[in-house]
Structure formats: C-alpha cells, structure tokens
Enzyme design. Structure first.
Site, PDB file in Angstrom:
ATOM      1  N   SER A 247      18.777  27.359  10.129  1.00 52.85           N
ATOM      2  CA  SER A 247      18.822  27.507  11.573  1.00 52.85           C
ATOM      3  C   SER A 247      19.959  28.429  11.964  1.00 52.85           C
ATOM      4  O   SER A 247      20.819  28.763  11.157  1.00 52.85           O
ATOM      5  CB  SER A 247      18.986  26.154  12.263  1.00 52.85           C
ATOM      6  OG  SER A 247      20.343  25.783  12.203  1.00 52.85           O
ATOM      7  N   LYS A 248      19.910  28.830  13.211  1.00 58.19           N
ATOM      8  CA  LYS A 248      20.868  29.786  13.737  1.00 58.19           C
ATOM      9  C   LYS A 248      22.309  29.315  13.513  1.00 58.19           C
ATOM     10  O   LYS A 248      23.191  30.112  13.209  1.00 58.19           O
ATOM     11  CB  LYS A 248      20.598  29.920  15.235  1.00 58.19           C
ATOM     12  CG  LYS A 248      21.018  31.236  15.809  1.00 58.19           C
ATOM     13  CD  LYS A 248      20.537  31.309  17.237  1.00 58.19           C
ATOM     14  CE  LYS A 248      21.031  32.577  17.898  1.00 58.19           C
ATOM     15  NZ  LYS A 248      20.507  32.707  19.244  1.00 58.19           N
ATOM     16  N   ARG A 249      22.492  28.020  13.676  1.00 57.57           N
ATOM     17  CA  ARG A 249      23.846  27.493  13.529  1.00 57.57           C
ATOM     18  C   ARG A 249      24.387  27.691  12.122  1.00 57.57           C
ATOM     19  O   ARG A 249      25.578  27.702  11.901  1.00 57.57           O
ATOM     20  CB  ARG A 249      23.874  26.008  13.889  1.00 57.57           C
ATOM     21  CG  ARG A 249      24.284  25.759  15.324  1.00 57.57           C
ATOM     22  CD  ARG A 249      24.318  24.290  15.634  1.00 57.57           C
ATOM     23  NE  ARG A 249      22.999  23.702  15.471  1.00 57.57           N
ATOM     24  CZ  ARG A 249      22.770  22.614  14.770  1.00 57.57           C
ATOM     25  NH1 ARG A 249      23.739  22.005  14.141  1.00 57.57           N
ATOM     26  NH2 ARG A 249      21.541  22.132  14.698  1.00 57.57           N
ATOM     27  N   ARG A 250      23.457  27.807  11.155  1.00 55.49           N
ATOM     28  CA  ARG A 250      23.926  27.926   9.770  1.00 55.49           C
ATOM     29  C   ARG A 250      23.715  29.344   9.234  1.00 55.49           C
ATOM     30  O   ARG A 250      23.290  29.529   8.121  1.00 55.49           O
ATOM     31  CB  ARG A 250      23.228  26.902   8.893  1.00 55.49           C
ATOM     32  CG  ARG A 250      23.782  25.505   9.106  1.00 55.49           C
ATOM     33  CD  ARG A 250      23.199  24.531   8.140  1.00 55.49           C
ATOM     34  NE  ARG A 250      21.855  24.183   8.495  1.00 55.49           N
ATOM     35  CZ  ARG A 250      21.542  23.260   9.394  1.00 55.49           C
ATOM     36  NH1 ARG A 250      22.484  22.594   9.986  1.00 55.49           N
ATOM     37  NH2 ARG A 250      20.297  23.008   9.676  1.00 55.49           N
ATOM     38  N   GLY A 251      23.974  30.355  10.048  1.00 51.47           N
ATOM     39  CA  GLY A 251      23.901  31.724   9.566  1.00 51.47           C
ATOM     40  C   GLY A 251      22.775  32.495  10.208  1.00 51.47           C
ATOM     41  O   GLY A 251      22.070  31.976  11.063  1.00 51.47           O
TER      42      GLY A 251
END
Ligand code: GLU
Length: 466
Positions: A247-251
């Site tokens: 997901s966006k939060r993880r890269g």
C-alpha cells in the site's frame, strides 16, 4: 469459450488515483492472455464513483499503460457515457421480475441489521420490497427515490471454475438482493461490470481476488440477462516486503513513480509478470516471450511478495542491455528533472562505463552528474583519504596532467604510472584520493577510463581544490 468467437479481456480501473502496481499486474496478465490467443484487450474506465473519479487519474492510468507498452484495442470506454444502456437493462430486469424498486430508508436498514445481529443472524437485506407471489408490498413513500435491487436467486449454489483458484462455490443464502442502481440512477459496480462485460463480449475476466465475493452476484446477473458467462481468474494480492498488503503507506505503489525513479518499462513488466506467474525457471524475458508463454496456466494461488531487491536485479539487467542511445536519452531526462541540462551526445559516450553497476537509470544519472555539476565529497572520505602525506603526490599528478597535450585513457594511465614511480606509492594510495576529489566518491570504475571523459580543466580544478 464456446459462447465467444474471440478471446477478449479487459482492464477496468476506477480513475480515483494513479495506476496501482496490482492493477498493472492484472492489466499485464489480461493483455498477455489476449495477445497470446490473438484476441483483443479493452480498456474500460469505471468512473461511476463520480465524486472520486478525475480526468487526471484517467490520464495517469493511460500514461502508465502506454509506458508499460500494454496496448489496448478498444477504449478507453467510460461507464458514465453508458448510463442510458444500464437504464435500459434495468428496465428489462424490472419488467422480467429480476429487479425491483426498494424504498427502504437508511434508518430502516440499520434497524433491520441491528435486529438481525441481536438474533445472531447474518446481516442480509430481508427482501421487504421484493415482489413475491401472495405478498403485499408496503406503499411506496411519497417523495422517496427508490434504489433498484437485483432479485437474487434465494436458493441454490453458484459455482465457477476459477482460472487461478479452481472451483469455487457459494450458496445463494449467503448473499442478498444487492443494489444495482442508486437512487440517483447511477448503477453500482456489480451491475455495470456485468452489462459492460456482456456488451464488450469479454470472454475472460482477470482481476484481484478482493472481487471473489462479488462474482456470485455477477454470475447471477449474467444468467438473469441470458448473457454468456465469461471465465473468471482472481489473482491473489501482492504483499509488501513486510508481509502486509502493498500500500501507499509502505512505499511507492504507483507505476509512474517507478518510471520517475529510473525503472525501465521492460524491467517493470518482467518483474510484474513473475509476481504470481511462472514459466519454468525463467526470470528474465521479454514482453514477446511472455506473450508466447502466457496461456493462463501456472498462475499462483498464493499471495506474491513485493521484493525491491529482485526488482532492482531485473531492472539492472535491462539497464545493461538496452540500446545505449535510448539509455542516454533516459539519463538526460533524469538529469533534467534535477535541473541539470545535458545532451544525449554528452551522455552517450559515458553510459557504457557505469551502466553495469546501476539498477536504475536514476543511479546511472547519479554517476554521470559528476561530469556536469560540482561534487561534494563526504567529510569522512576527505578525512580518510586526503591526508597531508598524499598532498605532494596529488600536486605532482596535477602538474603532470596539466602538461598533457593528449587527454585519453592511454596518456592518463601513463601519467598515473609515472606519478606512482616518482612518489613510490601504490595505485590505490593515489587513485582513491583522486576519486574522492574528482568524482566525489571513493570507488569508481577504472580511474583512467573515468578521467578520460572529463575536461582536463575540471580535473585540475578539483585536484587543486584542497
Ligand atoms: N473497477 C474495479 C476495480 O478497479 C474493476 C474490477 C473488475 O475488474 O471487475 O477493482
């Protein structure tokens, strides 16, 4: 397949953001499957979420598809331009008793669910507005616009042979009469997708496995419409390297972020292909090879894990092997994005020397920047390598270099050797300080080859800078 005269696949992104890596993988598989069979691939834009859909997202999705080389034969087809068609099909379903108007208010539905929960039942719409033999329906309230619900079969199983997951069966008692059009007349995903797949003669649907639970509804709607059923293949999710959903939060999860960060479309496509599909032990292959192999078999049932190191390895292979003029052009773009204006002619002769050690074009551009912008050696490197003991040797070297009339690998090599002979130093003792001052880093390819591409003036300035 017998109901379809041609293999047709589609990708149906919602334009509420960039092209996500997972969607790109689905697009790649759909595209490869169509191309493998000499069929067609359609781009459909599922823009019925009007509040969140933007033209900018559509443009970004198309840019990413083009960048990856996923050419489509039809589209983009926009759902919002097909509202009349959905309306007509809804009328048809209502007329045949397979859909009905539901006037239940959100408050009523909440109360219904609360009561079901209190009784320990599954929270399913209780069909209160569904016309049934012998049943008296409530009187439609004044001024309330109804939603339209699909009259799902009440009993029986829905079964399909999933291309990825094998046979899947869900009992109709597990699902309820879903809303197929909202009160404003806009159809919901599960309905529009069926009308579209039917109208667009889609023979094979690949999509993420978050849609497995939607498929029984869709199959029931296909059947209610007398439409031929496509085959379905639900692809497992992609996990981040931390084992959680990518997901966006993880890269970065946007395909075009990778483009901006210096990944090559060949590398991305090759890497995405292997995330959930294999062909023997093959790791490096072209789009053409993938197309010739991709027949819908060897798709993995288990989640794929995003592996940045592997992506770099795959991409690095393509950095090494693509045409050097194209590579130089990409370096020019990378440097331009950092405000460094250079030409392909300036870059091209230099790429061969560095490309083998670069996973991305951005890394290559980082190397080549030293030829165009001032370098800033690390304080640690300066302290370790630019010692008082070495300064006389550096001065001697600068003097010899200044006297050179020809500036090439051979004369540079010769000059370095003469300086070693005169000072009694070993090559690394001299070469590392030169690298730190001229290149801004302690390790580089062979020093004579690196210096050859510099202006003599620049080398002398940097050698004499300390
Ligand atoms: N718009 C849906 C999505 O992006 C499409 C799903 C499908 O392919 O049916 O998930």
């Amino acid at each position: 397949m017998s109901s379809f005269d041609k293999i047709r696949t589609r990708i149906a992104p919602s334009p509420t953001g960039f092209l996500h890596l997972g969607t790109a993988r689905t697009a790649l598989y759909s595209w490869a499957y169509a191309r493998h069979h000499g069929g067609e691939f359609v781009l459909r834009i599922e823009d019925t979420d009007v509040a969140r859909s933007t033209q900018d997202s559509v443009d970004q999705i198309i840019a990413a598809m083009n960048w990856l080389g996923l050419s489509y034969d039809e589209g983009p087809i926009y759902q919002m331009q097909r509202l009349d068609r959905y309306q007509a099909v809804i009328e048809q379903l209502i007329a045949s008793g397979r859909a009905y108007r539901c006037y239940a208010t959100p408050e009523e539905l909440t109360a219904m669910r609360e009561a079901q929960k209190a009784r320990g039942e599954k929270t399913l719409y209780d069909r209160r507005w569904r016309p049934e033999p012998g049943k008296t329906l409530p009187t439609p309230p004044e001024g309330v616009k109804p939603v339209i619900r699909f009259a799902n079969p009440i009993e029986g199983d829905v079964t399909w042979d999933d291309i990825v997951k094998g046979s899947i069966t869900i009992n109709n008692r597990e699902i309820d009469d879903l809303i197929i059009a909202r009160a404003d007349g806009v159809p919901t995903y599960n309905f529009a997708v069926v009308v579209d797949d039917w109208d667009m003669r889609i023979s094979h649907v690949f999509r993420g496995d978050e849609h497995v639970n939607n498929t029984p509804w869709q199959i029931n709607i296909f059947n209610a419409l007398g439409a031929p059923l496509p085959s379905f293949g639900h692809l497992p999710i992609i996990l981040g390297d931390d084992g959680l959903k990518l997901s966006k939060r993880r890269g970065a999860v946007s395909v075009m972020d990778y483009a901006a960060n210096g990944y090559l479309p060949e590398g991305m496509l090759n890497y995405l292909a292997r995330l959930g599909w294999s062909h023997g032990d093959d790791e490096l292959f072209s789009a053409e090879q993938m197309v010739s192999w991709f027949d819908g078999s060897h798709l993995s049932k288990s989640p794929a894990q995003w592996d940045p190191a592997k992506l770099d390895w795959v991409n690095g292979h393509y950095v090494k092997h693509i045409d050097e003029t194209r590579l130089a052009g990409l370096v020019v773009e990378q440097l331009a994005a950092k405000g460094v204006a250079v030409t392909v002619e300036e870059i091209q002769p230099k790429v061969g020397l560095f490309k083998d050690r670069c996973a991305t074009v951005a890394a290559l551009a980082d190397w080549l920047a030293m030829y165009f912008v001032p370098v800033t050696p690390l304080a640690d490197d300066l302290a370790a390598h630019i010692t008082d003991a070495i300064r006389p040797a550096l001065a001697a070297l600068a003097e010899k270099l200044a006297a050179l009339t020809e500036w090439n690998k051979t004369t540079l090599q010769q000059t370095l050797k003469e300086t070693l002979a005169a000072t009694g130093l070993k090559m690394p003792q001299l070469a590392v300080p030169v690298r730190v001052l001229v290149c801004g880093r302690a390790q580089t390819p062979s020093l004579d080859a690196v210096l050859e591409h510099f202006d003599k003036k620049k080398v002398l300035e940097r050698l004499q800078s300390l």
